[in-house]
Design a protein around this motif. Structure first.
Motif, PDB file in Angstrom:
ATOM      1  N   ALA A  89       7.604  -1.868  -9.855  1.00  0.00           N
ATOM      2  CA  ALA A  89       6.241  -1.924  -9.453  1.00  0.00           C
ATOM      3  C   ALA A  89       5.923  -1.702  -7.963  1.00  0.00           C
ATOM      4  O   ALA A  89       7.108  -2.134  -7.111  1.00  0.00           O
ATOM      5  N   HIS A  90       4.864  -1.068  -7.506  1.00  0.00           N
ATOM      6  CA  HIS A  90       4.955  -0.799  -6.142  1.00  0.00           C
ATOM      7  C   HIS A  90       3.878  -1.970  -5.606  1.00  0.00           C
ATOM      8  O   HIS A  90       3.688  -2.369  -4.400  1.00  0.00           O
ATOM      9  N   VAL A  91       2.611  -2.073  -6.383  1.00  0.00           N
ATOM     10  CA  VAL A  91       1.489  -2.853  -5.855  1.00  0.00           C
ATOM     11  C   VAL A  91       1.243  -3.864  -7.049  1.00  0.00           C
ATOM     12  O   VAL A  91       1.381  -3.728  -8.116  1.00  0.00           O
ATOM     13  N   ALA A  92       0.497  -5.068  -6.689  1.00  0.00           N
ATOM     14  CA  ALA A  92      -0.021  -5.856  -7.618  1.00  0.00           C
ATOM     15  C   ALA A  92      -1.522  -6.229  -7.061  1.00  0.00           C
ATOM     16  O   ALA A  92      -1.509  -6.433  -5.865  1.00  0.00           O
ATOM     17  N   THR A 129      -2.405   7.226  -9.337  1.00  0.00           N
ATOM     18  CA  THR A 129      -2.188   8.182  -8.216  1.00  0.00           C
ATOM     19  C   THR A 129      -2.663   7.355  -6.916  1.00  0.00           C
ATOM     20  O   THR A 129      -3.377   6.391  -6.973  1.00  0.00           O
ATOM     21  N   GLY A 130      -2.276   7.624  -5.830  1.00  0.00           N
ATOM     22  CA  GLY A 130      -2.672   7.175  -4.617  1.00  0.00           C
ATOM     23  C   GLY A 130      -4.283   7.177  -4.449  1.00  0.00           C
ATOM     24  O   GLY A 130      -5.010   6.339  -3.913  1.00  0.00           O
ATOM     25  N   ARG A 131      -4.635   8.414  -4.532  1.00  0.00           N
ATOM     26  CA  ARG A 131      -6.339   8.353  -4.495  1.00  0.00           C
ATOM     27  C   ARG A 131      -7.086   7.468  -5.684  1.00  0.00           C
ATOM     28  O   ARG A 131      -7.884   6.861  -5.159  1.00  0.00           O
ATOM     29  N   GLN A 132      -6.514   7.205  -6.816  1.00  0.00           N
ATOM     30  CA  GLN A 132      -7.113   6.208  -7.803  1.00  0.00           C
ATOM     31  C   GLN A 132      -6.780   4.856  -6.975  1.00  0.00           C
ATOM     32  O   GLN A 132      -7.747   4.080  -7.255  1.00  0.00           O
ATOM     33  N   ILE A 169      -6.357   1.526   4.095  1.00  0.00           N
ATOM     34  CA  ILE A 169      -5.272   1.109   3.266  1.00  0.00           C
ATOM     35  C   ILE A 169      -4.069   2.027   3.470  1.00  0.00           C
ATOM     36  O   ILE A 169      -3.970   3.039   3.711  1.00  0.00           O
ATOM     37  N   THR A 170      -3.244   0.937   3.436  1.00  0.00           N
ATOM     38  CA  THR A 170      -1.689   1.640   3.640  1.00  0.00           C
ATOM     39  C   THR A 170      -0.743   0.987   2.703  1.00  0.00           C
ATOM     40  O   THR A 170      -1.076  -0.018   1.968  1.00  0.00           O
ATOM     41  N   ASP A 171       0.449   1.487   2.620  1.00  0.00           N
ATOM     42  CA  ASP A 171       1.434   0.890   1.779  1.00  0.00           C
ATOM     43  C   ASP A 171       1.788  -0.603   2.358  1.00  0.00           C
ATOM     44  O   ASP A 171       1.615  -0.652   3.830  1.00  0.00           O
ATOM     45  N   ILE A 182       2.668   8.774  -7.425  1.00  0.00           N
ATOM     46  CA  ILE A 182       1.967   7.780  -8.787  1.00  0.00           C
ATOM     47  C   ILE A 182       2.620   6.491  -8.160  1.00  0.00           C
ATOM     48  O   ILE A 182       3.984   6.287  -7.820  1.00  0.00           O
ATOM     49  N   TYR A 183       1.908   5.270  -8.168  1.00  0.00           N
ATOM     50  CA  TYR A 183       2.004   4.157  -7.744  1.00  0.00           C
ATOM     51  C   TYR A 183       1.866   3.164  -9.269  1.00  0.00           C
ATOM     52  O   TYR A 183       0.892   3.292  -9.933  1.00  0.00           O
ATOM     53  N   ARG A 184       2.775   2.347  -9.323  1.00  0.00           N
ATOM     54  CA  ARG A 184       2.882   1.447 -10.571  1.00  0.00           C
ATOM     55  C   ARG A 184       2.205   0.151 -10.142  1.00  0.00           C
ATOM     56  O   ARG A 184       2.611  -0.560  -9.007  1.00  0.00           O
ATOM     57  N   VAL A 185       1.034   0.047 -10.566  1.00  0.00           N
ATOM     58  CA  VAL A 185       0.173  -1.098 -10.129  1.00  0.00           C
ATOM     59  C   VAL A 185       0.159  -2.304 -11.427  1.00  0.00           C
ATOM     60  O   VAL A 185      -0.358  -2.002 -12.389  1.00  0.00           O
TER      61      VAL A 185
END
Length: 268
Positions: A89-92, A129-132, A169-171, A182-185
């Protein structure tokens, strides 16, 4: 309920409670029946395993949850726990209404955790995606009554409204999101299935990139609390960084009401 207005909020939406807490008239009117129900519940409570009053952790300081009036340390902790719970996972992301309370200083019990997260929501994730991802955050903030989107793995700046708007917004390392990456959220099944406006973006994500896991958010939170090697929210491990917060309000707080059901200002 609170004496005077006879409601369960006692003007808590506009500041500290100013009225005395008393038994609900509905309960006093049926005192005998209420007593019988309470006796029955007490018998079941004794049979619970684990016991609601069993201690799972200790908090060095209070861990409040502010649903629509500012940043929620409790909500940020839930987001961190969810991100760690899913491999890769990258983000929650956690909606402010998904967390229903905070934790006080001292003992943290099973009952406390149930009060923080009473829902049987399951842990889920989507590969977007980062855009999404950017559109998910911006869309949530643009809803009139949503409050802050509680996040782990990203940092963002917002401008107070109404409605609020996403500025940047950034990582987690301060790098811009890559539109095509692709980011796993990680999020609750409520959000994955379109709750709080997330459906506008997630309906366009292929089914093969979305998954609901057979584990409850509350159980993941309980496990994380039990595994703590230090008191929750102590000086060395604050839930909100005093020098590098992951969510910032750009410009002065507006102090305006954003929704008629919640007369507390969102940005302060």
């Amino acid at each position: 309920v609170y004496q005077g207005k006879g409601d369960c909020e006692g003007r808590l939406r506009t500041g500290p409670a100013t009225e005395k807490l008393v038994e609900s008239p509905l309960l006093t009117r049926h005192a005998a029946a209420v007593a019988r129900v309470r006796q029955m519940l007490a018998r079941y409570r004794k049979r619970l395993d684990p016991q609601p009053d069993s201690v799972v952790a200790r908090a060095a300081r209070a861990c409040p949850h502010i649903r629509r009036g500012g940043l929620s340390p409790m909500g940020l902790y839930v987001a961190d726990v969810l991100r760690r719970a899913v491999p890769g996972a990258h983000v929650a992301l956690v909606n402010s209404g998904g967390v229903r309370g905070g934790l006080g200083k001292g003992r943290v019990t099973y009952a406390d955790v149930y009060r923080v997260f009473p829902f049987d929501n399951r842990v889920s994730y989507a590969d977007v995606t980062g855009r999404q991802l950017r559109h998910m955050v911006a869309g949530y903030l643009g809803r009139a009554h949503s409050g802050f989107l509680l996040a782990s793995g990203i940092r963002y700046e917002l401008r107070c409204g109404p409605p609020m708007s996403l500025v940047k917004i950034t990582d987690d390392q301060g790098k811009r999101l890559v539109d095509t990456k692709i980011y796993r959220v990680v999020l609750s099944d409520f959000l994955l299935e379109g709750g709080d406006g997330f459906g506008r973006v997630l309906k366009n994500v292929p089914a093969g990139r979305k998954k609901i896991l057979e584990v409850l958010v509350r159980d993941v939170l309980l496990r994380a609390l039990k595994q703590l090697k230090h008191p929750l929210n102590d000086a060395k491990h604050p839930l909100v960084s005093p020098t590098n917060p992951r969510i910032r309000v750009v410009g002065p707080p507006c102090g305006k009401v954003h929704h008629k059901r919640s007369p507390r200002p969102v940005c302060r």
